[in-house]
Scaffold this motif. Sequence first.
Motif, PDB file in Angstrom:
ATOM      1  N   GLN A 111       9.676   4.273  -8.397  1.00  0.00           N
ATOM      2  CA  GLN A 111       9.836   2.853  -8.115  1.00  0.00           C
ATOM      3  C   GLN A 111       8.598   2.285  -7.433  1.00  0.00           C
ATOM      4  OE1 GLN A 111      12.372   0.688  -9.062  1.00  0.00           O
ATOM      5  NE2 GLN A 111      12.769   2.473 -10.336  1.00  0.00           N
ATOM      6  N   MET A 112       8.036   3.026  -6.497  1.00  0.00           N
ATOM      7  CA  MET A 112       6.838   2.553  -5.816  1.00  0.00           C
ATOM      8  C   MET A 112       5.656   2.470  -6.776  1.00  0.00           C
ATOM      9  SD  MET A 112       7.152   4.625  -2.204  1.00  0.00           S
ATOM     10  CE  MET A 112       5.701   3.884  -1.476  1.00  0.00           C
ATOM     11  N   LYS A 113       5.527   3.474  -7.640  1.00  0.00           N
ATOM     12  CA  LYS A 113       4.408   3.492  -8.588  1.00  0.00           C
ATOM     13  C   LYS A 113       4.580   2.417  -9.650  1.00  0.00           C
ATOM     14  CE  LYS A 113       0.489   5.424  -9.565  1.00  0.00           C
ATOM     15  NZ  LYS A 113      -0.627   5.325  -8.595  1.00  0.00           N
ATOM     16  N   ALA A 115       6.033  -0.415  -9.241  1.00  0.00           N
ATOM     17  CA  ALA A 115       5.786  -1.712  -8.614  1.00  0.00           C
ATOM     18  C   ALA A 115       4.300  -1.992  -8.484  1.00  0.00           C
ATOM     19  CB  ALA A 115       6.454  -1.768  -7.246  1.00  0.00           C
ATOM     20  N   GLU A 116       3.547  -0.988  -8.074  1.00  0.00           N
ATOM     21  CA  GLU A 116       2.115  -1.172  -7.854  1.00  0.00           C
ATOM     22  C   GLU A 116       1.369   0.062  -8.365  1.00  0.00           C
ATOM     23  OE1 GLU A 116       0.468  -3.750  -6.937  1.00  0.00           O
ATOM     24  OE2 GLU A 116       2.241  -4.993  -6.511  1.00  0.00           O
ATOM     25  N   PRO A 117       1.093   0.120  -9.657  1.00  0.00           N
ATOM     26  CA  PRO A 117       0.442   1.308 -10.238  1.00  0.00           C
ATOM     27  C   PRO A 117      -0.923   1.621  -9.638  1.00  0.00           C
ATOM     28  CG  PRO A 117       1.347  -0.114 -11.957  1.00  0.00           C
ATOM     29  CD  PRO A 117       1.423  -0.887 -10.681  1.00  0.00           C
ATOM     30  N   ARG A 118      -1.589   0.590  -9.091  1.00  0.00           N
ATOM     31  CA  ARG A 118      -2.933   0.812  -8.550  1.00  0.00           C
ATOM     32  C   ARG A 118      -2.915   1.263  -7.092  1.00  0.00           C
ATOM     33  NH1 ARG A 118      -5.037  -4.952 -10.231  1.00  0.00           N
ATOM     34  NH2 ARG A 118      -2.797  -5.285 -10.085  1.00  0.00           N
ATOM     35  N   VAL A 119      -1.750   1.393  -6.516  1.00  0.00           N
ATOM     36  CA  VAL A 119      -1.643   1.897  -5.146  1.00  0.00           C
ATOM     37  C   VAL A 119      -1.638   3.427  -5.160  1.00  0.00           C
ATOM     38  CG1 VAL A 119      -0.117   2.114  -3.139  1.00  0.00           C
ATOM     39  CG2 VAL A 119      -0.487  -0.122  -4.194  1.00  0.00           C
ATOM     40  N   VAL A 120      -2.529   4.020  -4.389  1.00  0.00           N
ATOM     41  CA  VAL A 120      -2.548   5.476  -4.214  1.00  0.00           C
ATOM     42  C   VAL A 120      -1.597   5.805  -3.072  1.00  0.00           C
ATOM     43  CG1 VAL A 120      -3.942   7.490  -3.649  1.00  0.00           C
ATOM     44  CG2 VAL A 120      -4.921   5.649  -5.036  1.00  0.00           C
ATOM     45  N   MET A 121      -0.531   6.534  -3.370  1.00  0.00           N
ATOM     46  CA  MET A 121       0.489   6.824  -2.367  1.00  0.00           C
ATOM     47  C   MET A 121       0.243   8.177  -1.702  1.00  0.00           C
ATOM     48  SD  MET A 121       3.962   5.588  -4.265  1.00  0.00           S
ATOM     49  CE  MET A 121       3.612   6.625  -5.686  1.00  0.00           C
ATOM     50  N   GLU A 122       0.326   8.181  -0.391  1.00  0.00           N
ATOM     51  CA  GLU A 122       0.334   9.421   0.373  1.00  0.00           C
ATOM     52  C   GLU A 122       1.666   9.477   1.112  1.00  0.00           C
ATOM     53  OE1 GLU A 122      -1.890  11.552   4.183  1.00  0.00           O
ATOM     54  OE2 GLU A 122      -3.022  10.143   2.927  1.00  0.00           O
ATOM     55  N   VAL A 123       2.519  10.407   0.744  1.00  0.00           N
ATOM     56  CA  VAL A 123       3.862  10.488   1.311  1.00  0.00           C
ATOM     57  C   VAL A 123       3.964  11.728   2.194  1.00  0.00           C
ATOM     58  CG1 VAL A 123       6.324  10.698   0.820  1.00  0.00           C
ATOM     59  CG2 VAL A 123       4.886   9.258  -0.639  1.00  0.00           C
ATOM     60  N   ARG A 124       4.397  11.515   3.409  1.00  0.00           N
ATOM     61  CA  ARG A 124       4.586  12.616   4.359  1.00  0.00           C
ATOM     62  C   ARG A 124       6.071  12.718   4.703  1.00  0.00           C
ATOM     63  NH1 ARG A 124      -0.373  11.236   8.621  1.00  0.00           N
ATOM     64  NH2 ARG A 124      -1.986  10.930   7.018  1.00  0.00           N
ATOM     65  N   ALA A 270       5.088  -2.437  -2.934  1.00  0.00           N
ATOM     66  CA  ALA A 270       5.474  -1.027  -3.042  1.00  0.00           C
ATOM     67  C   ALA A 270       6.597  -0.698  -2.069  1.00  0.00           C
ATOM     68  CB  ALA A 270       4.258  -0.130  -2.786  1.00  0.00           C
ATOM     69  N   LEU A 271       6.531  -1.235  -0.857  1.00  0.00           N
ATOM     70  CA  LEU A 271       7.559  -0.953   0.141  1.00  0.00           C
ATOM     71  C   LEU A 271       8.883  -1.643  -0.187  1.00  0.00           C
ATOM     72  CD1 LEU A 271       5.456  -1.078   3.436  1.00  0.00           C
ATOM     73  CD2 LEU A 271       6.341   0.943   2.254  1.00  0.00           C
ATOM     74  N   ARG A 272       8.829  -2.829  -0.787  1.00  0.00           N
ATOM     75  CA  ARG A 272      10.073  -3.468  -1.239  1.00  0.00           C
ATOM     76  C   ARG A 272      10.784  -2.584  -2.265  1.00  0.00           C
ATOM     77  NH1 ARG A 272       7.184  -8.294  -1.465  1.00  0.00           N
ATOM     78  NH2 ARG A 272       6.932  -8.052  -3.721  1.00  0.00           N
ATOM     79  N   SER A 273      10.002  -2.004  -3.162  1.00  0.00           N
ATOM     80  CA  SER A 273      10.588  -1.138  -4.184  1.00  0.00           C
ATOM     81  C   SER A 273      11.169   0.125  -3.561  1.00  0.00           C
ATOM     82  CB  SER A 273       9.528  -0.772  -5.230  1.00  0.00           C
ATOM     83  OG  SER A 273       9.112  -1.915  -5.933  1.00  0.00           O
ATOM     84  N   LEU A 274      10.463   0.680  -2.573  1.00  0.00           N
ATOM     85  CA  LEU A 274      10.978   1.854  -1.869  1.00  0.00           C
ATOM     86  C   LEU A 274      12.291   1.527  -1.176  1.00  0.00           C
ATOM     87  CD1 LEU A 274      10.678   4.741  -0.691  1.00  0.00           C
ATOM     88  CD2 LEU A 274       9.356   3.712   1.176  1.00  0.00           C
TER      89      LEU A 274
END
Length: 283
Positions: A111-113, A115-124, A270-274
């Motif tokens: 969902q996050m990707k 919403a914003e495919p150009r955002v590089v996500m780092e998830v901890r 991205a956070l709205r989608s999360l």
Amino acid sequence: MKALDIEAVQAFVRVADLKSFTRAAEAMDSAQSAVSLKIKRLEEVLGRRLLERTPRSVRLSAEGLAFLPSARHLLAAHSGALESFGVQPRRLVVGISHHVVGAELPLLLRQMKDAEPRVVMEVRVATSRELLDAFDRGLIDAVVILRHDSRRLDGELLLEEKFGWMAAPDFVHRSGEPLRLATQAEPCSVRSMAVAALAEGKVPWTEVFVGGGVLTVGAAVSAGLAVAALGRRVAPPGTIDVGPALGLPPLPSREVVLHTGVSDPQGRSALRSLSAAIRSTAV
């Protein structure tokens, strides 16, 4: 045939993934009626009913199931076209409590990707305390954690996490013996909550497994080694709440909260989608 509206295709994919017009609208920062209208017009263009709607649920029709892979490819191609201009990607660091995320993690990431495919996500993934500390020190852009007390009441409420005494269906507890418990290593707020509940209920217990995260604790539960206090939403598939059958004290629920200071459009999207994806998993 008319050209397909990209936003309508996106709305369809969101509803298909989240199984909710409400959550899809939330993820797209739109009104539910607008999402419904987009999908209705998409169905009219295609001449196919993509979704089966009832007052309590929404699911893909046979035509919708057939169209979904192509819809995803179309959105990916659209995103690739936008990326051809070499826009600098935005890096978003998100922390999620391991008591909050379970088997639905792939859905959250998708969902996050999407919403914003150009955002590089780092998830901890870590404990709520560790993540909140990192957030307060400016090391993480956003955190999704369990609220365990009233010392900090800010943040966006996503849902109420309901806990149960989870065990494998074939778990055996012999009368007169201490309850076999699987926990996380201290300090852990959920462990403290479980131990306090057992003490208040005067239930003898013994720790037979200590894990380094919910994944390992859940594995011990699935293996039939012990009972564990876990959120029902993220407990391993096939496990059941044995609390009522064993006469165990009820566990309190906890609020799942989003803390963030992100203000840029890409990060907020991205956070709205999360948030919408997490809410869609509520039980």
